[in-house]
Motif scaffolding. Structure first.
Motif, mmCIF file in Angstrom:
data_model
loop_
_atom_site.group_PDB
_atom_site.id
_atom_site.type_symbol
_atom_site.label_atom_id
_atom_site.label_comp_id
_atom_site.label_asym_id
_atom_site.label_seq_id
_atom_site.Cartn_x
_atom_site.Cartn_y
_atom_site.Cartn_z
ATOM 1 N N THR A 196 55.029 27.707 33.474
ATOM 2 C CA THR A 196 55.432 27.298 34.821
ATOM 3 C C THR A 196 55.668 28.513 35.715
ATOM 4 O O THR A 196 55.190 28.558 36.840
ATOM 5 N N TRP A 198 54.966 31.947 35.145
ATOM 6 C CA TRP A 198 53.890 32.946 35.182
ATOM 7 C C TRP A 198 52.619 32.294 34.619
ATOM 8 O O TRP A 198 52.075 32.782 33.615
ATOM 9 N N PRO A 199 52.129 31.215 35.227
ATOM 10 C CA PRO A 199 51.028 30.443 34.618
ATOM 11 C C PRO A 199 49.772 31.281 34.364
ATOM 12 O O PRO A 199 49.071 31.082 33.381
ATOM 13 N N TRP A 200 49.525 32.250 35.226
ATOM 14 C CA TRP A 200 48.332 33.100 35.091
ATOM 15 C C TRP A 200 48.447 34.033 33.901
ATOM 16 O O TRP A 200 47.450 34.531 33.399
ATOM 17 N N ALA A 201 49.689 34.297 33.443
ATOM 18 C CA ALA A 201 49.850 35.166 32.271
ATOM 19 C C ALA A 201 49.572 34.389 30.982
ATOM 20 O O ALA A 201 49.212 34.979 29.969
ATOM 21 N N GLN A 202 49.748 33.083 31.041
ATOM 22 C CA GLN A 202 49.518 32.247 29.859
ATOM 23 C C GLN A 202 48.066 31.796 29.741
ATOM 24 O O GLN A 202 47.725 31.040 28.843
ATOM 25 N N ARG A 203 47.236 32.221 30.670
ATOM 26 C CA ARG A 203 45.821 31.818 30.640
ATOM 27 C C ARG A 203 44.925 33.033 30.645
ATOM 28 O O ARG A 203 45.194 34.009 31.329
ATOM 29 N N LEU A 204 43.857 32.952 29.904
ATOM 30 C CA LEU A 204 42.898 34.054 29.885
ATOM 31 C C LEU A 204 41.492 33.465 29.744
ATOM 32 O O LEU A 204 40.985 33.283 28.648
ATOM 33 N N THR A 205 40.910 33.120 30.881
ATOM 34 C CA THR A 205 39.561 32.563 30.852
ATOM 35 C C THR A 205 38.727 33.233 31.931
ATOM 36 O O THR A 205 39.250 33.642 32.966
ATOM 37 N N SER A 206 37.456 33.320 31.658
ATOM 38 C CA SER A 206 36.571 33.962 32.615
ATOM 39 C C SER A 206 36.164 32.980 33.696
ATOM 40 O O SER A 206 35.928 31.807 33.427
ATOM 41 N N MET A 207 36.120 33.485 34.911
ATOM 42 C CA MET A 207 35.646 32.652 36.018
ATOM 43 C C MET A 207 34.124 32.536 35.998
ATOM 44 O O MET A 207 33.559 31.739 36.707
ATOM 45 N N ARG A 208 33.495 33.431 35.208
ATOM 46 C CA ARG A 208 32.025 33.470 35.253
ATOM 47 C C ARG A 208 31.405 32.608 34.166
ATOM 48 O O ARG A 208 32.011 32.382 33.138
ATOM 49 N N PRO B 251 36.358 39.192 36.404
ATOM 50 C CA PRO B 251 36.086 37.963 35.652
ATOM 51 C C PRO B 251 37.313 37.243 35.092
ATOM 52 O O PRO B 251 37.416 36.021 35.223
ATOM 53 N N TYR B 252 38.244 37.953 34.489
ATOM 54 C CA TYR B 252 39.378 37.289 33.850
ATOM 55 C C TYR B 252 40.646 37.315 34.697
ATOM 56 O O TYR B 252 41.697 36.858 34.268
#
Lengths: 208, 471
Positions: A196, A198-208, B251-252
């Protein structure tokens, strides 16, 4: 599994500052060896010629020091690479305690994860040990983890530093992962909160 | 009440990652990002498998091939027979545990500390660890990152946390502006020489001041890279607009709403006005000159216009003993001017100085000149992506035309465990981070320097102040 809390044995002196982990174990020995056979790599380039014959003058090649259990060395011992094999090489050789004025931080942590006591003494304490050990006859030292002291053969005592938690882990010989997993619920709760806050710290996915 | 106490950046990030206080300065710290490579990980995977622990957060873990890989143009997994099984084992471990791998042949492959920023994996305010001491590099983005041993790698795999003693804080404020021809590498080598190779032990370092603010991200990464050579596991630069510009669109990196959310957090990370570190140091950089190391510790360094110092002048017996041993290994006599020292090799690469701006600095120095006779010079880009970008700009033509080798991405001649080594007794000017005995090969003699100094030295065949050769 409780460990010995008083480490006694012959002390070998390698009185240089900044002994790095590349000196303790050259990188080419980090790949293929298996425990407990890392001893052959310890101080490899200081202990052996390129043709694998021994360098006689090196302290650990002298008969009185081959069973050394304690190593005394200069400041910044174990600086450099994070390679834990440096600790394995010391341990497999039979060293159970290193005494120095200061240690590389990563090496210091690695020591305690392998039941090897790293004992930081004062500069004066190091100078005293150098004086004693340079007399060039084997001396037996004794490091008491509970008392946080090194005892010299004449009964003289030198203090060393160790945090209480580290000392407890060392003495009890606890499995660090098992100890941490007793807090598994705390970890899960932290992850929920982090998702909740730091949501971006708990996710690691490529946008590409 | 604690809201009103000004905090250092380090304290904010540490406190935000404390899962549990364990007493006596020890905390259980959550790890947001775990980077892996083939050298330190094999036994960690074996350990958790044997103990029956699953990988807790494979989704926060990324692996790459870098340490043992060949940098030959036609390389493949089996190029170096002695290490090929470690390349395969990382592939197997990654697949078995569903961990993302940037493997040989992938565009994302490269040195772990080059890849993590480049791909937007390392982010301000996150904790990031890797079984490699130069993990401090990505502190240049404002991440709290540090190197760990194999047991700790296993611990992170199984728990996504580490039990850590809270470091003290040290802030090094660098005032003034770097002169032309003087880089972040020169700055950090100078700091290590001035403070000592163990000055940072027990500390997390924050680099601050006008000279640091002016550095682009790649310079900040170089600066933080050598924190471990100062004795500190962690080194950081507070994030700012330069950081956000660098990260946006990678990318990430977070995107869309998550980007906005992240940005708002990042903007509050800087040390508060009035916060004081446990140790404060300041350095005036205006007169700083290019630096060159002459010994077997990065702290044994001097300005390039100087000469090899006399151990007899050392301040104490312990230091003198170290200097004497270093000079014996390096084959140098006190009083020899640095610029009169002939060299055999030049290595431009490593997690310290292998990014695009490093290659720009080297190429600008070279122009249309040639490598001196008898010098073997190589450029090893830090990642396959850097290599591609450099080629798109035509930089590789400058290097090839001058007589440099232009190789594939990897740790190469920094670590001495692949085919790239300096021969015994040979002398190398290297942009890497360690001049330890035998580091670049048995008997190899290493002089650490900036990319500009390395390139200039390649052209003349001896250690050379790059400012002499500016075109």
């Amino acid at each position: 599994m409780s460990r010995e809390t008083i480490i006694s044995g012959t002390a070998a002196l390698v009185d240089f500052p900044d002994i790095d982990t590349d000196v303790l174990i050259p990188v080419e020995y980090c790949l293929d060896l298996e425990r407990p056979h890392f001893d052959v790599a310890l101080f490899r380039k200081w202990r052996f010629h390129e043709d694998d014959s021994e360098i006689e003058e090196f302290v650990l090649n002298q008969s009185e020091y081959r069973d050394a259990r304690i190593l005394v060395a200069g400041p910044n011992f174990g600086c450099g690479s994070s390679r834990e094999m440096a600790v394995w090489a010391l341990h497999d050789f039979g060293i159970r305690c290193v005494i120095a004025p200061s240690f590389g931080d990563i090496f210091y942590n690695n020591c305690f994860n392998n039941g090897l006591l790293a004992a930081p003494v004062t500069d004066a304490g190091y100078a005293r040990l150098c004086e004693l050990l340079r007399e060039n006859k084997p001396q037996v030292l004794s490091a008491d983890v509970s008392a946080k002291q090194v005892q010299l053969p004449n009964g003289e005592l030198l203090d060393f530093e160790i945090d209480d938690l580290r000392r407890e882990m060392f003495v009890e010989g606890l499995d660090p992962i098992a100890a941490t997993l007793t807090f598994a619920e705390d970890i899960a709760r932290f992850e929920q909160r982090q998702a909740t806050e730091w949501p971006w710290a708990q996710r690691l996915t490529s946008m590409r | 009440m604690s809201q009103n106490v000004p905090k250092m950046m380090f304290d904010k990030i540490w406190d935000a990652h404390r899962v549990k206080a364990l007493g006596d300065r020890y905390d259980l710290i959550y790890i947001d990002r775990h980077m892996m490579h083939e050298l330190a990980t094999d036994r960690a995977f074996a350990q958790i498998k044997e103990q029956g622990y699953p990988v807790r957060r494979a989704d926060l873990t990324v692996a790459t091939h870098d340490h043992v890989v060949s940098t030959a143009l036609d390389r493949h997994d089996q190029s170096i027979p002695s290490s090929s099984k470690y390349i395969q084992r990382l592939r197997d471990n990654a697949e078995e545990n569903r961990i993302k791998l940037f493997g040989l042949g992938d565009r994302e492959q490269g040195i772990v500390h080059v890849v993590a920023p480049e791909q937007g994996i390392a982010l301000p305010g996150t904790t990031l660890v890797c079984g490699d001491s130069h993990t401090c590099t990505v502190g240049g983005l404002g991440a709290l990152s540090w190197g760990i041993g194999t047991s700790e790698v296993a611990h992170v795999l199984a728990t996504q946390t580490l039990v850590q003693s809270r470091p003290r804080t040290m802030r090094i404020t660098c005032n003034g502006m770097l002169q032309r021809g003087v880089s972040a590498k020169d700055l950090i080598l100078h700091i290590i020489g001035a403070l000592g190779a163990d000055a940072g032990e027990g500390y997390a370092i924050e680099y601050a001041g006008s000279a640091v603010r002016e550095l682009a991200i790649e310079g900040r990464l170089t600066l933080c890279n050598l924190s471990i050579e100062l004795g500190a596991r962690m080194g950081q630069v507070a994030p700012d607009d330069t950081t956000y510009d660098y990260l946006m669109g990678r990318p990430y990196a977070p995107a869309g709403e998550l980007w906005e959310h992240a940005l708002s957090k990042w903007q509050s990370l800087s040390s508060d006005e009035g916060a004081v570190a446990d140790r404060e140091e300041s350095i005036d950089v205006a007169a700083l000159e290019p630096q060159i190391t002459w010994g077997t510790s990065p702290a044994l360094v001097g300005s390039i216009a100087g000469a090899v110092p006399d151990p007899g002048a050392a301040s104490d017996a312990v230091t003198r003993r170290g200097m004497e041993k270093a000079l014996e290994y390096m084959g140098l006599e006190p009083g020899t001017e640095f610029e009169n020292i002939p060299i055999d090799n030049v290595f431009i690469g490593s997690c310290t100085n292998s990014r695009l701006s490093d290659l720009h600095a080297a190429a600008a120095m070279i122009g249309d000149r040639k490598v001196a006779d008898g010098v073997r010079a190589m450029v090893v880009p830090g990642s396959t992506e850097v290599r591609a970008q450099a080629e798109a700009e035509g930089l590789h033509k400058t290097f090839l035309n001058a007589g440099f080798e232009w190789r594939q991405a990897g740790c190469s001649m920094c670590v001495g465990i692949n085919d790239d080594q300096v021969a015994s007794g040979k002398r190398c000017v290297s942009t890497s981070n360690r001049n330890f005995e035998h580091r670049q090969g048995t008997g190899a003699r290493t002089h650490l320097a900036s990319p500009a100094t390395a390139a200039a030295s390649a052209l003349t065949g001896h250690i050379t102040d790059p400012r002499r050769l500016v075109q």
